[in-house]
Design a protein around this motif. Structure first.
Motif, PDB file in Angstrom:
ATOM      1  N   MET A   1     -15.064 -20.831 -22.534  1.00 56.16           N
ATOM      2  CA  MET A   1     -15.291 -19.635 -21.737  1.00 56.16           C
ATOM      3  C   MET A   1     -16.264 -19.955 -20.604  1.00 56.16           C
ATOM      4  O   MET A   1     -17.226 -20.676 -20.801  1.00 56.16           O
ATOM      5  N   SER A   2     -16.021 -19.350 -19.444  1.00 54.29           N
ATOM      6  CA  SER A   2     -16.938 -19.475 -18.333  1.00 54.29           C
ATOM      7  C   SER A   2     -18.036 -18.432 -18.488  1.00 54.29           C
ATOM      8  O   SER A   2     -17.760 -17.248 -18.623  1.00 54.29           O
ATOM      9  N   ARG A   3     -19.270 -18.868 -18.492  1.00 47.14           N
ATOM     10  CA  ARG A   3     -20.376 -17.931 -18.684  1.00 47.14           C
ATOM     11  C   ARG A   3     -20.520 -16.982 -17.501  1.00 47.14           C
ATOM     12  O   ARG A   3     -20.841 -15.819 -17.677  1.00 47.14           O
ATOM     13  N   ILE A   4     -20.325 -17.483 -16.309  1.00 45.10           N
ATOM     14  CA  ILE A   4     -20.434 -16.638 -15.128  1.00 45.10           C
ATOM     15  C   ILE A   4     -19.156 -15.826 -14.947  1.00 45.10           C
ATOM     16  O   ILE A   4     -19.203 -14.638 -14.649  1.00 45.10           O
ATOM     17  N   GLY A   5     -18.011 -16.446 -15.148  1.00 43.18           N
ATOM     18  CA  GLY A   5     -16.727 -15.803 -14.896  1.00 43.18           C
ATOM     19  C   GLY A   5     -16.452 -14.600 -15.763  1.00 43.18           C
ATOM     20  O   GLY A   5     -15.789 -13.660 -15.338  1.00 43.18           O
ATOM     21  N   LYS A   6     -16.956 -14.596 -16.993  1.00 41.82           N
ATOM     22  CA  LYS A   6     -16.636 -13.486 -17.888  1.00 41.82           C
ATOM     23  C   LYS A   6     -17.443 -12.225 -17.604  1.00 41.82           C
ATOM     24  O   LYS A   6     -17.127 -11.165 -18.127  1.00 41.82           O
ATOM     25  N   LYS A   7     -18.489 -12.301 -16.767  1.00 39.90           N
ATOM     26  CA  LYS A   7     -19.270 -11.124 -16.404  1.00 39.90           C
ATOM     27  C   LYS A   7     -18.529 -10.342 -15.328  1.00 39.90           C
ATOM     28  O   LYS A   7     -18.066 -10.908 -14.338  1.00 39.90           O
ATOM     29  N   ALA A   8     -18.429  -9.028 -15.511  1.00 36.63           N
ATOM     30  CA  ALA A   8     -17.765  -8.185 -14.514  1.00 36.63           C
ATOM     31  C   ALA A   8     -18.674  -7.996 -13.299  1.00 36.63           C
ATOM     32  O   ALA A   8     -19.892  -8.004 -13.418  1.00 36.63           O
ATOM     33  N   VAL A   9     -18.064  -7.826 -12.134  1.00 35.61           N
ATOM     34  CA  VAL A   9     -18.810  -7.588 -10.897  1.00 35.61           C
ATOM     35  C   VAL A   9     -18.810  -6.089 -10.637  1.00 35.61           C
ATOM     36  O   VAL A   9     -17.748  -5.487 -10.466  1.00 35.61           O
ATOM     37  N   GLU A  10     -19.986  -5.491 -10.610  1.00 35.84           N
ATOM     38  CA  GLU A  10     -20.081  -4.057 -10.348  1.00 35.84           C
ATOM     39  C   GLU A  10     -19.861  -3.791  -8.869  1.00 35.84           C
ATOM     40  O   GLU A  10     -20.358  -4.519  -8.012  1.00 35.84           O
ATOM     41  N   VAL A  11     -19.118  -2.713  -8.587  1.00 36.33           N
ATOM     42  CA  VAL A  11     -18.831  -2.335  -7.207  1.00 36.33           C
ATOM     43  C   VAL A  11     -19.901  -1.337  -6.768  1.00 36.33           C
ATOM     44  O   VAL A  11     -20.028  -0.268  -7.356  1.00 36.33           O
ATOM     45  N   PRO A  12     -20.693  -1.652  -5.725  1.00 37.95           N
ATOM     46  CA  PRO A  12     -21.725  -0.730  -5.268  1.00 37.95           C
ATOM     47  C   PRO A  12     -21.130   0.532  -4.642  1.00 37.95           C
ATOM     48  O   PRO A  12     -19.957   0.559  -4.259  1.00 37.95           O
ATOM     49  N   ALA A  13     -21.944   1.563  -4.511  1.00 38.42           N
ATOM     50  CA  ALA A  13     -21.501   2.803  -3.886  1.00 38.42           C
ATOM     51  C   ALA A  13     -21.166   2.545  -2.417  1.00 38.42           C
ATOM     52  O   ALA A  13     -21.850   1.786  -1.728  1.00 38.42           O
ATOM     53  N   GLY A  14     -20.109   3.152  -1.949  1.00 36.70           N
ATOM     54  CA  GLY A  14     -19.690   2.987  -0.556  1.00 36.70           C
ATOM     55  C   GLY A  14     -18.801   1.791  -0.307  1.00 36.70           C
ATOM     56  O   GLY A  14     -18.466   1.494   0.837  1.00 36.70           O
ATOM     57  N   VAL A  15     -18.418   1.081  -1.371  1.00 36.76           N
ATOM     58  CA  VAL A  15     -17.561  -0.101  -1.236  1.00 36.76           C
ATOM     59  C   VAL A  15     -16.231   0.184  -1.911  1.00 36.76           C
ATOM     60  O   VAL A  15     -16.189   0.713  -3.014  1.00 36.76           O
ATOM     61  N   THR A  16     -15.137  -0.144  -1.217  1.00 39.69           N
ATOM     62  CA  THR A  16     -13.811   0.017  -1.800  1.00 39.69           C
ATOM     63  C   THR A  16     -13.199  -1.357  -2.024  1.00 39.69           C
ATOM     64  O   THR A  16     -13.341  -2.252  -1.187  1.00 39.69           O
ATOM     65  N   VAL A  17     -12.533  -1.505  -3.162  1.00 37.95           N
ATOM     66  CA  VAL A  17     -11.910  -2.772  -3.533  1.00 37.95           C
ATOM     67  C   VAL A  17     -10.432  -2.535  -3.759  1.00 37.95           C
ATOM     68  O   VAL A  17     -10.042  -1.559  -4.397  1.00 37.95           O
ATOM     69  N   SER A  18      -9.601  -3.425  -3.204  1.00 31.83           N
ATOM     70  CA  SER A  18      -8.169  -3.356  -3.475  1.00 31.83           C
ATOM     71  C   SER A  18      -7.692  -4.742  -3.898  1.00 31.83           C
ATOM     72  O   SER A  18      -8.026  -5.742  -3.268  1.00 31.83           O
ATOM     73  N   VAL A  19      -6.951  -4.768  -5.008  1.00 28.37           N
ATOM     74  CA  VAL A  19      -6.422  -6.022  -5.542  1.00 28.37           C
ATOM     75  C   VAL A  19      -4.905  -5.910  -5.552  1.00 28.37           C
ATOM     76  O   VAL A  19      -4.341  -5.009  -6.162  1.00 28.37           O
ATOM     77  N   ALA A  20      -4.242  -6.830  -4.854  1.00 25.45           N
ATOM     78  CA  ALA A  20      -2.778  -6.878  -4.816  1.00 25.45           C
ATOM     79  C   ALA A  20      -2.358  -8.303  -5.148  1.00 25.45           C
ATOM     80  O   ALA A  20      -2.419  -9.187  -4.291  1.00 25.45           O
ATOM     81  N   GLY A  21      -1.984  -8.526  -6.399  1.00 26.38           N
ATOM     82  CA  GLY A  21      -1.615  -9.876  -6.828  1.00 26.38           C
ATOM     83  C   GLY A  21      -2.836 -10.770  -6.816  1.00 26.38           C
ATOM     84  O   GLY A  21      -3.794 -10.532  -7.539  1.00 26.38           O
ATOM     85  N   ARG A  22      -2.811 -11.799  -5.979  1.00 24.49           N
ATOM     86  CA  ARG A  22      -3.945 -12.715  -5.867  1.00 24.49           C
ATOM     87  C   ARG A  22      -4.866 -12.362  -4.716  1.00 24.49           C
ATOM     88  O   ARG A  22      -5.909 -12.991  -4.528  1.00 24.49           O
ATOM     89  N   ASP A  23      -4.500 -11.363  -3.903  1.00 23.84           N
ATOM     90  CA  ASP A  23      -5.304 -10.975  -2.741  1.00 23.84           C
ATOM     91  C   ASP A  23      -6.329  -9.919  -3.129  1.00 23.84           C
ATOM     92  O   ASP A  23      -5.996  -8.892  -3.704  1.00 23.84           O
ATOM     93  N   VAL A  24      -7.583 -10.176  -2.777  1.00 27.03           N
ATOM     94  CA  VAL A  24      -8.677  -9.240  -3.047  1.00 27.03           C
ATOM     95  C   VAL A  24      -9.290  -8.859  -1.711  1.00 27.03           C
ATOM     96  O   VAL A  24      -9.665  -9.727  -0.925  1.00 27.03           O
ATOM     97  N   LYS A  25      -9.382  -7.542  -1.446  1.00 30.38           N
ATOM     98  CA  LYS A  25      -9.996  -7.053  -0.217  1.00 30.38           C
ATOM     99  C   LYS A  25     -11.157  -6.154  -0.580  1.00 30.38           C
ATOM    100  O   LYS A  25     -11.042  -5.283  -1.429  1.00 30.38           O
ATOM    101  N   VAL A  26     -12.293  -6.387   0.088  1.00 28.40           N
ATOM    102  CA  VAL A  26     -13.506  -5.608  -0.139  1.00 28.40           C
ATOM    103  C   VAL A  26     -13.921  -5.009   1.201  1.00 28.40           C
ATOM    104  O   VAL A  26     -14.070  -5.732   2.184  1.00 28.40           O
ATOM    105  N   LYS A  27     -14.085  -3.684   1.216  1.00 28.96           N
ATOM    106  CA  LYS A  27     -14.451  -2.994   2.450  1.00 28.96           C
ATOM    107  C   LYS A  27     -15.710  -2.189   2.197  1.00 28.96           C
ATOM    108  O   LYS A  27     -15.803  -1.465   1.203  1.00 28.96           O
TER     109      LYS A  27
END
Length: 189
Positions: free
Chosen positions: A1-27
């Protein structure tokens, strides 16, 4: 197991995330960044907990060469994107030397650093360069932007044009960098 990889990334207020397949967009308030994840990695956004989780794709195990490294790296890149669109990144540089200066001329940075001709650097899109007023022999330069890699790469390329030397301390250096000084030649016998 990856120690860093298994931790979830919290999304701050005012940030939108879209995941489509392998593409990740953060606005966010400062801009928009995108990332294309590797085939070995699966990225998922959970709207209920407002977090992004990174895991290994189906059929890939931790024993697969490089899988754990890609897993942790992808998670770190997504976290850097979150911080970039909310706070941004900044590197402070110093141009040290008598008569050595830096000026911004449109989309280029002009460095006078002891050579016969001035050095011209193209400023990449997404990076802002501000030159403050010189104090003594030091000209402060602030490199900022939302993409951590671009900011760091531009600052590193700037330093690489004229690395600081240990005898007089002249050169282009990071503001927090400490140059270990050497004693010069002794005169007389």
């Amino acid at each position: 197991m990856s120690r860093i990889g298994k931790k979830a990334v919290e999304v701050p207020a005012g940030v939108t995330v879209s995941v489509a397949g392998r593409d990740v967009k953060v606005k966010g308030p400062k801009g928009e960044l995108s990332l294309k994840a590797r085939e070995e990695i699966k990225v998922a956004f959970d709207a209920a907990t407002k977090s992004v989780s990174v895991s290994l794709a189906e059929g890939i195990t931790a024993a697969t060469p490089g899988a754990k490294a890609y897993w942790g790296t992808t998670r770190a890149l997504i976290r850097n994107m979150m911080e970039g669109v909310t706070k941004g990144y900044e590197r402070n540089m110093h141009v040290v030397g008598t008569g050595w200066t830096a000026t911004v001329m449109g989309k280029q940075l002009k460095l006078v650093a002891g050579y016969a001709n001035p050095l011209m650097m193209d400023i990449p899109t997404g990076v802002t360069v501000v030159v403050d007023k010189a104090t003594g022999d030091v000209t402060p330069v602030k490199v900022s932007g939302i993409d951590r890699q671009l900011v760091g790469q531009f600052a590193s390329a700037m330093r690489g044009l004229r690395k600081p030397e240990p005898y007089n301390g002249k050169g282009i250096k990071y503001a927090e960098e400490v140059i270990k000084r050497k004693q010069g030649k002794q005169t007389g016998a």
